[in-house]
Each structure stands twice: as C-alpha cells, then as structure tokens.
Design a protein around this motif. Structure first.
Motif, PDB file in Angstrom:
ATOM      1  N   GLY A  39       0.828  -1.209   0.000  1.00  0.00           N
ATOM      2  CA  GLY A  39       0.000   0.000   0.000  1.00  0.00           C
ATOM      3  C   GLY A  39       0.852   1.245   0.000  1.00  0.00           C
ATOM      4  N   SER A  40       1.431   1.594   1.161  1.00  0.00           N
ATOM      5  CA  SER A  40       2.384   2.700   1.208  1.00  0.00           C
ATOM      6  C   SER A  40       3.721   2.160   1.703  1.00  0.00           C
ATOM      7  CB  SER A  40       1.886   3.847   2.090  1.00  0.00           C
ATOM      8  OG  SER A  40       1.794   3.438   3.423  1.00  0.00           O
ATOM      9  N   ALA A  41       4.791   2.782   1.237  1.00  0.00           N
ATOM     10  CA  ALA A  41       6.131   2.269   1.507  1.00  0.00           C
ATOM     11  C   ALA A  41       6.550   2.494   2.954  1.00  0.00           C
ATOM     12  CB  ALA A  41       7.138   2.943   0.580  1.00  0.00           C
ATOM     13  N   PRO A  42       7.338   1.572   3.493  1.00  0.00           N
ATOM     14  CA  PRO A  42       7.979   1.824   4.779  1.00  0.00           C
ATOM     15  C   PRO A  42       9.097   2.843   4.563  1.00  0.00           C
ATOM     16  CG  PRO A  42       8.804  -0.218   3.848  1.00  0.00           C
ATOM     17  CD  PRO A  42       7.712   0.272   2.926  1.00  0.00           C
ATOM     18  N   ASP A  43       9.803   3.185   5.617  1.00  0.00           N
ATOM     19  CA  ASP A  43      10.958   4.076   5.488  1.00  0.00           C
ATOM     20  C   ASP A  43      12.013   3.369   4.642  1.00  0.00           C
ATOM     21  OD1 ASP A  43      13.073   5.823   5.744  1.00  0.00           O
ATOM     22  OD2 ASP A  43      13.282   5.581   7.904  1.00  0.00           O
ATOM     23  N   LEU A  44      12.370   3.998   3.504  1.00  0.00           N
ATOM     24  CA  LEU A  44      13.347   3.398   2.596  1.00  0.00           C
ATOM     25  C   LEU A  44      14.666   4.164   2.581  1.00  0.00           C
ATOM     26  CD1 LEU A  44      10.941   2.492  -0.343  1.00  0.00           C
ATOM     27  CD2 LEU A  44      11.775   1.012   1.496  1.00  0.00           C
ATOM     28  N   GLY A  45      14.859   5.046   3.555  1.00  0.00           N
ATOM     29  CA  GLY A  45      16.124   5.775   3.645  1.00  0.00           C
ATOM     30  C   GLY A  45      15.908   7.278   3.675  1.00  0.00           C
ATOM     31  N   PRO A  46      17.018   8.024   3.707  1.00  0.00           N
ATOM     32  CA  PRO A  46      16.937   9.477   3.834  1.00  0.00           C
ATOM     33  C   PRO A  46      16.322  10.171   2.619  1.00  0.00           C
ATOM     34  CG  PRO A  46      19.142   8.673   4.390  1.00  0.00           C
ATOM     35  CD  PRO A  46      18.386   7.526   3.796  1.00  0.00           C
ATOM     36  N   ALA A  47      15.671  11.291   2.873  1.00  0.00           N
ATOM     37  CA  ALA A  47      15.108  12.117   1.803  1.00  0.00           C
ATOM     38  C   ALA A  47      16.215  12.539   0.853  1.00  0.00           C
ATOM     39  CB  ALA A  47      14.422  13.345   2.389  1.00  0.00           C
ATOM     40  N   GLY A  48      15.888  12.592  -0.430  1.00  0.00           N
ATOM     41  CA  GLY A  48      16.836  13.005  -1.459  1.00  0.00           C
ATOM     42  C   GLY A  48      17.614  11.865  -2.069  1.00  0.00           C
ATOM     43  N   ASN A  49      17.520  10.666  -1.483  1.00  0.00           N
ATOM     44  CA  ASN A  49      18.211   9.516  -2.053  1.00  0.00           C
ATOM     45  C   ASN A  49      17.570   9.086  -3.366  1.00  0.00           C
ATOM     46  OD1 ASN A  49      20.161   9.217  -0.097  1.00  0.00           O
ATOM     47  ND2 ASN A  49      19.388   7.279   0.700  1.00  0.00           N
ATOM     48  N   ARG A  50      18.296   8.269  -4.103  1.00  0.00           N
ATOM     49  CA  ARG A  50      17.811   7.667  -5.352  1.00  0.00           C
ATOM     50  C   ARG A  50      17.045   6.393  -5.002  1.00  0.00           C
ATOM     51  NH1 ARG A  50      22.544   7.424  -8.142  1.00  0.00           N
ATOM     52  NH2 ARG A  50      23.211   5.796  -6.733  1.00  0.00           N
ATOM     53  N   LEU A  51      15.871   6.214  -5.626  1.00  0.00           N
ATOM     54  CA  LEU A  51      15.061   5.020  -5.415  1.00  0.00           C
ATOM     55  C   LEU A  51      14.712   4.435  -6.781  1.00  0.00           C
ATOM     56  CD1 LEU A  51      13.582   3.198  -3.358  1.00  0.00           C
ATOM     57  CD2 LEU A  51      11.588   4.705  -3.622  1.00  0.00           C
ATOM     58  N   THR A  52      15.103   3.202  -7.001  1.00  0.00           N
ATOM     59  CA  THR A  52      14.842   2.524  -8.262  1.00  0.00           C
ATOM     60  C   THR A  52      13.401   2.031  -8.271  1.00  0.00           C
ATOM     61  OG1 THR A  52      17.151   1.846  -8.376  1.00  0.00           O
ATOM     62  CG2 THR A  52      15.595   0.632  -9.760  1.00  0.00           C
ATOM     63  N   VAL A  53      12.673   2.307  -9.378  1.00  0.00           N
ATOM     64  CA  VAL A  53      11.252   1.968  -9.450  1.00  0.00           C
ATOM     65  C   VAL A  53      10.851   1.494 -10.847  1.00  0.00           C
ATOM     66  CG1 VAL A  53      10.628   3.666  -7.675  1.00  0.00           C
ATOM     67  CG2 VAL A  53      10.497   4.305 -10.086  1.00  0.00           C
ATOM     68  N   VAL A  54       9.771   0.737 -10.882  1.00  0.00           N
ATOM     69  CA  VAL A  54       8.962   0.532 -12.087  1.00  0.00           C
ATOM     70  C   VAL A  54       7.634   1.194 -11.760  1.00  0.00           C
ATOM     71  CG1 VAL A  54       7.804  -1.130 -13.588  1.00  0.00           C
ATOM     72  CG2 VAL A  54      10.102  -1.623 -12.735  1.00  0.00           C
ATOM     73  N   LEU A  67      -1.364   6.095  -9.285  1.00  0.00           N
ATOM     74  CA  LEU A  67      -0.105   5.421  -9.598  1.00  0.00           C
ATOM     75  C   LEU A  67       0.040   4.146  -8.796  1.00  0.00           C
ATOM     76  CD1 LEU A  67       2.064   6.060  -7.079  1.00  0.00           C
ATOM     77  CD2 LEU A  67       2.177   8.248  -8.236  1.00  0.00           C
ATOM     78  N   THR A  68       0.739   3.193  -9.406  1.00  0.00           N
ATOM     79  CA  THR A  68       1.151   1.956  -8.758  1.00  0.00           C
ATOM     80  C   THR A  68       2.633   1.804  -9.068  1.00  0.00           C
ATOM     81  OG1 THR A  68      -1.033   1.015  -9.236  1.00  0.00           O
ATOM     82  CG2 THR A  68       0.674  -0.506  -8.473  1.00  0.00           C
ATOM     83  N   VAL A  69       3.442   1.630  -8.033  1.00  0.00           N
ATOM     84  CA  VAL A  69       4.894   1.662  -8.191  1.00  0.00           C
ATOM     85  C   VAL A  69       5.523   0.465  -7.488  1.00  0.00           C
ATOM     86  CG1 VAL A  69       6.988   2.976  -7.649  1.00  0.00           C
ATOM     87  CG2 VAL A  69       4.895   4.195  -8.295  1.00  0.00           C
ATOM     88  N   ALA A  70       6.520  -0.128  -8.141  1.00  0.00           N
ATOM     89  CA  ALA A  70       7.354  -1.136  -7.518  1.00  0.00           C
ATOM     90  C   ALA A  70       8.650  -0.445  -7.119  1.00  0.00           C
ATOM     91  CB  ALA A  70       7.642  -2.272  -8.486  1.00  0.00           C
ATOM     92  N   ALA A  71       8.916  -0.354  -5.826  1.00  0.00           N
ATOM     93  CA  ALA A  71      10.112   0.298  -5.304  1.00  0.00           C
ATOM     94  C   ALA A  71      11.125  -0.777  -4.919  1.00  0.00           C
ATOM     95  CB  ALA A  71       9.762   1.157  -4.095  1.00  0.00           C
ATOM     96  N   TYR A  72      12.282  -0.726  -5.549  1.00  0.00           N
ATOM     97  CA  TYR A  72      13.310  -1.750  -5.374  1.00  0.00           C
ATOM     98  C   TYR A  72      14.104  -1.517  -4.089  1.00  0.00           C
ATOM     99  CZ  TYR A  72      12.808  -3.689 -10.112  1.00  0.00           C
ATOM    100  OH  TYR A  72      12.345  -4.297 -11.237  1.00  0.00           O
ATOM    101  N   GLY A  73      13.619  -2.022  -2.986  1.00  0.00           N
ATOM    102  CA  GLY A  73      14.344  -2.032  -1.727  1.00  0.00           C
ATOM    103  C   GLY A  73      14.659  -0.655  -1.168  1.00  0.00           C
ATOM    104  N   GLN A  74      15.774  -0.560  -0.496  1.00  0.00           N
ATOM    105  CA  GLN A  74      16.206   0.682   0.144  1.00  0.00           C
ATOM    106  C   GLN A  74      16.736   1.674  -0.884  1.00  0.00           C
ATOM    107  OE1 GLN A  74      16.127   1.490   3.628  1.00  0.00           O
ATOM    108  NE2 GLN A  74      14.712  -0.225   3.472  1.00  0.00           N
ATOM    109  N   SER A  75      16.592   2.955  -0.577  1.00  0.00           N
ATOM    110  CA  SER A  75      17.134   4.005  -1.427  1.00  0.00           C
ATOM    111  C   SER A  75      18.664   4.042  -1.255  1.00  0.00           C
ATOM    112  CB  SER A  75      16.528   5.352  -1.064  1.00  0.00           C
ATOM    113  OG  SER A  75      16.885   5.705   0.267  1.00  0.00           O
ATOM    114  N   GLU A  76      19.316   4.738  -2.193  1.00  0.00           N
ATOM    115  CA  GLU A  76      20.770   4.869  -2.161  1.00  0.00           C
ATOM    116  C   GLU A  76      21.152   6.334  -2.303  1.00  0.00           C
ATOM    117  OE1 GLU A  76      21.833   2.541  -5.541  1.00  0.00           O
ATOM    118  OE2 GLU A  76      21.629   0.649  -4.484  1.00  0.00           O
ATOM    119  N   PRO A  77      22.293   6.750  -1.731  1.00  0.00           N
ATOM    120  CA  PRO A  77      22.711   8.146  -1.899  1.00  0.00           C
ATOM    121  C   PRO A  77      22.860   8.485  -3.376  1.00  0.00           C
ATOM    122  CG  PRO A  77      24.048   7.047  -0.238  1.00  0.00           C
ATOM    123  CD  PRO A  77      23.215   5.998  -0.888  1.00  0.00           C
ATOM    124  N   ILE A  78      22.446   9.687  -3.730  1.00  0.00           N
ATOM    125  CA  ILE A  78      22.530  10.114  -5.116  1.00  0.00           C
ATOM    126  C   ILE A  78      23.861  10.806  -5.406  1.00  0.00           C
ATOM    127  CG2 ILE A  78      21.454  12.377  -4.858  1.00  0.00           C
ATOM    128  CD1 ILE A  78      19.813  11.608  -7.425  1.00  0.00           C
TER     129      ILE A  78
END
Length: 156
Positions: free
Chosen positions: A51-66, A144-155
């Motif tokens: 439904g809604s994402a858990p915390d995936l890391g700090p704001a401003g990070n890169r998040l891989t999605v479909v 929208l429906t999004v697949a978020a690939y795990g934790q975010s990464e620093p950009i």
C-alpha cells in the motif's frame, strides 16, 4: 534477499505535477529521486504489496522503481496497473494505464504473457495491482502503482 515493495497512491491537486507529487506522498515515496527501470525482477528478490512504503532511507536519495501512472485534468476515471510474474529465477513487471480499470488489468496481463514468451525462465506466480481514482475535473488527478526496489541509495 531484497524486497521490492508495490505501493499505490492517488491524489487531486491544482496542477498535473502537484497531483503526481501528492500521489507519491500517498504512497510514501515522495521524498526520493525516482529512477525508472524497465521490467526485470532480480532472481533473489521478493515482491510484497504494502500500500504505502515503509521508510526506505533518507530524503533526497535515489530510489529505483517501475512505475505505472495516469493523470487527467478532466472528469472521469484514471487507472494505473502494475503486474508481476515470478518463479525460481528472475521475474518481470509490466505496467499499463488508462481510463478503465478492467482494460488496464487486461493490458497488464497480456504484457506479462508476451514477456514470458520472450524468455526461457520458469514462472509460477502472477499478480496485478490496479490503482483507480475518480477525477471531478477540479484540478488534476493522478493514480499510480509503483514497484520500489528495496532501500534508497545516496545520489551523490
């Protein structure tokens, strides 16, 4: 093993971009820089609808999605569908959008069938998530429906 989170959101706002941002907020992925990828699920990943994402890391990070996304400024319905198929190895995502949720789901399933036909992988499971929003023509509405690939990464 990593988790891919399937999240969804919808919102209405005064501009198309504001409605998109608000829909991302409803899915709790609005504070990331989204990087879209095509469709392949890594073999060691699990897909979980949350439904809604858990915390995936700090704001401003890169998040891989479909991402499946539909926006309208008119009265009516918008639907964004994302489907996935998995097995013992890699899997696939397919997305579609439109105004009729049943047509969107059908297009996603047809895409998954076509994608399976292009690969010599084993596929055991299939699922589809369609997010639908009713637009009243007052501003813009995004689903929208999004697949978020795990934790975010620093950009940087």
């Amino acid at each position: 093993m990593s988790t891919i989170y399937v999240v969804s959101g919808s919102a209405t706002a005064p501009t198309a971009m504001a409605s998109y941002d608000a829909a991302l907020a409803a899915a709790n992925i609005h504070n990331y820089n989204l990087v879209a990828v095509s469709s392949v699920i890594p073999a060691d990943a699990t897909v979980e609808t949350v439904g809604s994402a858990p915390d995936l890391g700090p704001a401003g990070n890169r998040l891989t999605v479909v991402e499946a996304r539909a926006t309208t400024g008119e009265t009516g319905t918008v639907s964004a569908g994302l489907g996935w198929t998995t097995g013992d190895g890699p899997g696939l995502f397919y997305e579609a959008s439109g105004t009729d949720p049943e047509t969107v789901e059908s297009a996603v399933r047809e895409g998954l069938d076509a994608g399976r036909g292009l690969r010599e992988w084993s596929f055991d499971d299939e699922a589809v998530a369609v997010t639908t929003a009713d637009a009243d023509g007052e501003g813009y509405t995004t689903a929208l429906t999004v697949a978020a690939y795990g934790q975010s990464e620093p950009i940087l």
